[in-house]
Motif scaffolding. Structure first.
Motif, PDB file in Angstrom:
ATOM      1  N   LEU A  13      66.898  72.162  40.734  1.00 43.07           N
ATOM      2  CA  LEU A  13      65.610  72.729  41.118  1.00 43.07           C
ATOM      3  C   LEU A  13      65.556  73.045  42.603  1.00 43.07           C
ATOM      4  CD1 LEU A  13      63.387  70.425  38.909  1.00 43.07           C
ATOM      5  CD2 LEU A  13      63.442  72.914  38.759  1.00 43.07           C
ATOM      6  N   LEU A  14      66.078  72.156  43.421  1.00 36.85           N
ATOM      7  CA  LEU A  14      66.094  72.408  44.866  1.00 36.85           C
ATOM      8  C   LEU A  14      66.912  73.649  45.191  1.00 36.85           C
ATOM      9  CD1 LEU A  14      66.479  68.744  46.116  1.00 36.85           C
ATOM     10  CD2 LEU A  14      64.546  70.252  46.603  1.00 36.85           C
ATOM     11  N   CYS A  15      68.024  73.816  44.493  1.00 38.89           N
ATOM     12  CA  CYS A  15      68.853  75.007  44.696  1.00 38.89           C
ATOM     13  C   CYS A  15      68.129  76.265  44.238  1.00 38.89           C
ATOM     14  CB  CYS A  15      70.173  74.832  43.954  1.00 38.89           C
ATOM     15  SG  CYS A  15      71.329  76.207  44.176  1.00 38.89           S
ATOM     16  N   LEU A  16      67.499  76.188  43.069  1.00 36.85           N
ATOM     17  CA  LEU A  16      66.786  77.353  42.548  1.00 36.85           C
ATOM     18  C   LEU A  16      65.666  77.795  43.483  1.00 36.85           C
ATOM     19  CD1 LEU A  16      66.471  76.519  38.740  1.00 36.85           C
ATOM     20  CD2 LEU A  16      67.588  78.519  39.730  1.00 36.85           C
ATOM     21  N   LEU A  17      64.951  76.826  44.054  1.00 33.25           N
ATOM     22  CA  LEU A  17      63.806  77.153  44.892  1.00 33.25           C
ATOM     23  C   LEU A  17      64.212  77.794  46.217  1.00 33.25           C
ATOM     24  CD1 LEU A  17      61.569  74.047  44.175  1.00 33.25           C
ATOM     25  CD2 LEU A  17      61.023  76.430  43.609  1.00 33.25           C
ATOM     26  N   THR A  18      65.495  77.792  46.526  1.00 33.28           N
ATOM     27  CA  THR A  18      65.948  78.507  47.724  1.00 33.28           C
ATOM     28  C   THR A  18      66.125  79.994  47.452  1.00 33.28           C
ATOM     29  OG1 THR A  18      68.310  78.146  47.284  1.00 33.28           O
ATOM     30  CG2 THR A  18      67.145  76.445  48.547  1.00 33.28           C
ATOM     31  N   ARG A  19      66.192  80.371  46.156  1.00 30.56           N
ATOM     32  CA  ARG A  19      66.431  81.792  45.855  1.00 30.56           C
ATOM     33  C   ARG A  19      65.500  82.360  44.788  1.00 30.56           C
ATOM     34  NH1 ARG A  19      70.816  78.966  43.329  1.00 30.56           N
ATOM     35  NH2 ARG A  19      70.967  79.430  41.096  1.00 30.56           N
ATOM     36  N   GLN A  20      64.694  81.509  44.140  1.00 30.79           N
ATOM     37  CA  GLN A  20      63.743  81.968  43.133  1.00 30.79           C
ATOM     38  C   GLN A  20      62.330  81.635  43.594  1.00 30.79           C
ATOM     39  OE1 GLN A  20      64.687  83.606  40.437  1.00 30.79           O
ATOM     40  NE2 GLN A  20      66.886  83.211  40.473  1.00 30.79           N
ATOM     41  N   ARG A  21      61.404  82.553  43.379  1.00 28.04           N
ATOM     42  CA  ARG A  21      60.041  82.321  43.849  1.00 28.04           C
ATOM     43  C   ARG A  21      59.176  81.622  42.816  1.00 28.04           C
ATOM     44  NH1 ARG A  21      56.938  87.051  45.892  1.00 28.04           N
ATOM     45  NH2 ARG A  21      55.814  85.368  46.943  1.00 28.04           N
ATOM     46  N   LEU A  22      59.555  81.677  41.536  1.00 28.91           N
ATOM     47  CA  LEU A  22      58.768  81.038  40.485  1.00 28.91           C
ATOM     48  C   LEU A  22      59.711  80.274  39.564  1.00 28.91           C
ATOM     49  CD1 LEU A  22      56.117  80.554  38.950  1.00 28.91           C
ATOM     50  CD2 LEU A  22      56.510  82.708  37.737  1.00 28.91           C
ATOM     51  N   VAL A  23      59.562  78.952  39.558  1.00 25.35           N
ATOM     52  CA  VAL A  23      60.389  78.086  38.725  1.00 25.35           C
ATOM     53  C   VAL A  23      59.461  77.203  37.901  1.00 25.35           C
ATOM     54  CG1 VAL A  23      62.163  76.289  38.683  1.00 25.35           C
ATOM     55  CG2 VAL A  23      62.236  78.079  40.445  1.00 25.35           C
ATOM     56  N   THR A  24      59.740  77.108  36.603  1.00 23.10           N
ATOM     57  CA  THR A  24      58.894  76.320  35.705  1.00 23.10           C
ATOM     58  C   THR A  24      59.723  75.247  35.022  1.00 23.10           C
ATOM     59  OG1 THR A  24      57.376  78.151  35.286  1.00 23.10           O
ATOM     60  CG2 THR A  24      57.418  76.387  33.651  1.00 23.10           C
ATOM     61  N   ILE A  25      59.199  74.021  35.028  1.00 19.14           N
ATOM     62  CA  ILE A  25      59.809  72.898  34.308  1.00 19.14           C
ATOM     63  C   ILE A  25      59.061  72.744  32.990  1.00 19.14           C
ATOM     64  CG2 ILE A  25      60.389  70.453  34.338  1.00 19.14           C
ATOM     65  CD1 ILE A  25      60.051  70.550  37.401  1.00 19.14           C
ATOM     66  N   THR A  26      59.760  72.899  31.877  1.00 14.43           N
ATOM     67  CA  THR A  26      59.141  72.679  30.573  1.00 14.43           C
ATOM     68  C   THR A  26      59.788  71.466  29.907  1.00 14.43           C
ATOM     69  OG1 THR A  26      60.696  74.104  29.365  1.00 14.43           O
ATOM     70  CG2 THR A  26      58.732  75.158  30.303  1.00 14.43           C
ATOM     71  N   GLY A  27      59.190  71.028  28.814  1.00 16.77           N
ATOM     72  CA  GLY A  27      59.722  69.891  28.075  1.00 16.77           C
ATOM     73  C   GLY A  27      58.638  69.280  27.218  1.00 16.77           C
ATOM     74  N   ALA A  28      59.036  68.411  26.319  1.00 21.05           N
ATOM     75  CA  ALA A  28      58.095  67.751  25.415  1.00 21.05           C
ATOM     76  C   ALA A  28      57.159  66.841  26.194  1.00 21.05           C
ATOM     77  CB  ALA A  28      58.863  66.942  24.366  1.00 21.05           C
ATOM     78  N   GLY A  29      56.027  66.503  25.589  1.00 23.70           N
ATOM     79  CA  GLY A  29      55.105  65.557  26.198  1.00 23.70           C
ATOM     80  C   GLY A  29      55.792  64.234  26.464  1.00 23.70           C
ATOM     81  N   GLU A 123      60.396  84.636  36.221  1.00 25.69           N
ATOM     82  CA  GLU A 123      60.226  83.183  36.097  1.00 25.69           C
ATOM     83  C   GLU A 123      61.532  82.547  35.630  1.00 25.69           C
ATOM     84  OE1 GLU A 123      57.170  80.117  33.750  1.00 25.69           O
ATOM     85  OE2 GLU A 123      57.471  82.170  33.029  1.00 25.69           O
ATOM     86  N   HIS A 124      61.957  81.506  36.311  1.00 27.10           N
ATOM     87  CA  HIS A 124      63.166  80.775  35.918  1.00 27.10           C
ATOM     88  C   HIS A 124      62.743  79.438  35.311  1.00 27.10           C
ATOM     89  CE1 HIS A 124      67.599  80.258  36.309  1.00 27.10           C
ATOM     90  NE2 HIS A 124      67.241  78.994  36.101  1.00 27.10           N
ATOM     91  N   VAL A 125      63.190  79.161  34.094  1.00 27.96           N
ATOM     92  CA  VAL A 125      62.747  77.984  33.348  1.00 27.96           C
ATOM     93  C   VAL A 125      63.847  76.930  33.325  1.00 27.96           C
ATOM     94  CG1 VAL A 125      61.930  77.111  31.122  1.00 27.96           C
ATOM     95  CG2 VAL A 125      61.208  79.380  31.918  1.00 27.96           C
ATOM     96  N   VAL A 126      63.475  75.696  33.659  1.00 28.91           N
ATOM     97  CA  VAL A 126      64.363  74.537  33.575  1.00 28.91           C
ATOM     98  C   VAL A 126      63.749  73.562  32.571  1.00 28.91           C
ATOM     99  CG1 VAL A 126      65.314  72.549  34.817  1.00 28.91           C
ATOM    100  CG2 VAL A 126      65.199  74.793  35.937  1.00 28.91           C
ATOM    101  N   VAL A 127      64.527  73.155  31.586  1.00 27.06           N
ATOM    102  CA  VAL A 127      64.037  72.247  30.545  1.00 27.06           C
ATOM    103  C   VAL A 127      64.358  70.805  30.930  1.00 27.06           C
ATOM    104  CG1 VAL A 127      64.164  71.592  28.118  1.00 27.06           C
ATOM    105  CG2 VAL A 127      64.327  74.008  28.773  1.00 27.06           C
ATOM    106  N   ALA A 128      63.327  69.965  30.963  1.00 21.58           N
ATOM    107  CA  ALA A 128      63.510  68.529  31.178  1.00 21.58           C
ATOM    108  C   ALA A 128      63.747  67.888  29.809  1.00 21.58           C
ATOM    109  CB  ALA A 128      62.290  67.922  31.859  1.00 21.58           C
ATOM    110  N   GLY A 129      64.995  67.775  29.441  1.00 27.68           N
ATOM    111  CA  GLY A 129      65.341  67.218  28.147  1.00 27.68           C
ATOM    112  C   GLY A 129      65.384  65.703  28.170  1.00 27.68           C
ATOM    113  N   PRO A 130      65.892  65.092  27.109  1.00 32.57           N
ATOM    114  CA  PRO A 130      65.975  63.633  27.058  1.00 32.57           C
ATOM    115  C   PRO A 130      66.885  63.071  28.143  1.00 32.57           C
ATOM    116  CG  PRO A 130      66.313  64.615  24.880  1.00 32.57           C
ATOM    117  CD  PRO A 130      66.369  65.735  25.874  1.00 32.57           C
ATOM    118  N   LEU A 131      66.599  61.850  28.582  1.00 33.50           N
ATOM    119  CA  LEU A 131      67.470  61.171  29.528  1.00 33.50           C
ATOM    120  C   LEU A 131      68.769  60.762  28.837  1.00 33.50           C
ATOM    121  CD1 LEU A 131      65.026  58.724  31.372  1.00 33.50           C
ATOM    122  CD2 LEU A 131      65.957  60.873  32.247  1.00 33.50           C
TER     123      LEU A 131
END
Length: 283
Positions: A13-29, A123-131
């Motif tokens: 995410l830190l890397c993406l935010l240096t070159r993307q203006r909109l980043v979204t974290i999705t994932g289950a509740g 928009e660039h999407v990053v999925v917060a999957g299971p640990l």
């Protein structure tokens, strides 16, 4: 609370935010999207504004697209990074706000969290999957004050941070946890005071997810909850077609978009899995 694990996600995410203006974290509740976003915001440092949108309803947020957006940071200078946390209940309003702010402020970057993406161009999407198991064990150890959970029982929590934290807060490290999972009582165990109202329990988190679904999505959710373990896309579509779904592939796609179904890559291609607390919620 201190974030445990997610080192790879934070770096990504830190890397993406240096070159993307909109980043979204999705994932289950309960996947830890907000905790991840806050940890990233803390590493970005000064010039970050975080806005918690959990209290928004479907009709809230910016309305007239011709009016200038109201900056959620007040009358001061715009931040370098704006975090729009928990956009679930006002996706359209959050999308309008993000689009307008990005258009008006060329130096602004926005980090969004929600069970689904905003659906905006760029928009660039990053999925917060299971640990992974090691991070799940470390999280349980930290939150329980030093206990080591039985690995087999801990695996039944499927790497969901909220589930692991609830088990740790109640000091459930073995047979007691297994029994509560078997009876379904675990879904209703209260989370600690450090959790937001939408995560008061796993059942509450599942209910929050259900609230953003259309009736057709809920029917598809209920039908696919009966599929045990990871299943292939065609299995999901066959199950829905057998119950008269008009467009099974579209129904599956909507559940993926809303983080009701998680996508896994493995031998033979793509697999779907429904988190255990979402499966149990329909029973």
């Amino acid at each position: 609370m201190t974030l445990v694990g997610r080192d790879r996600h934070q770096s990504e995410l830190l890397c993406l935010l240096t070159r993307q203006r909109l980043v979204t974290i999705t994932g289950a509740g309960g996947a830890g999207k907000s905790a991840l976003a806050r940890a990233v915001a803390g590493r970005v440092g000064p010039g970050t504004v975080l806005v918690d949108l959990a209290g928004l309803g479907p009709g809230d947020g910016p309305g007239d697209r011709t009016a200038p957006p109201v900056p959620p940071w007040g009358g001061g200078p715009p931040p370098g990074l704006l975090v729009l946390d928990t956009c679930d209940r006002a996706i359209d309003a959050c999308a309008r706000l993000a689009e307008d702010l990005l258009s008006a402020l060329p130096d602004l970057r926005i980090l969004v969290t929600g069970r689904e993406s905003l659906g905006l161009p760029g928009e660039h999407v990053v999925v917060a999957g299971p640990l992974p198991p090691a991070d799940a064990a470390a999280l349980f150890h930290r939150r329980s004050g030093g206990l080591a959970a039985d690995p087999g029982v801990l695996a039944r929590l499927e790497g969901i941070p909220l589930a692991i934290e609830i088990a740790a807060e109640h000091l459930l490290d073995g047979p007691r946890l297994a029994a509560l999972l078997d009876t379904g009582v675990f879904l209703d165990l209260p989370a600690g005071p450090g959790h937001p109202a939408r995560h008061a329990s796993l059942r509450t988190a599942a209910g929050w997810s259900r609230a953003q679904c259309q009736p057709a999505d809920v029917r598809a959710w209920e039908r696919l909850a009966g599929l045990a373990g990871p299943f292939r896309p065609e299995e999901a579509e066959w199950a829905l077609a057998a119950h008269g779904a008009h467009d099974p592939s579209e129904a599956v796609a909507r559940l993926v978009e809303r983080s009701i179904l998680l996508v896994e890559r493995g031998p033979g291609g793509r697999w779907y899995r429904m988190p255990f607390h979402l499966r149990a919620f329909t029973k």
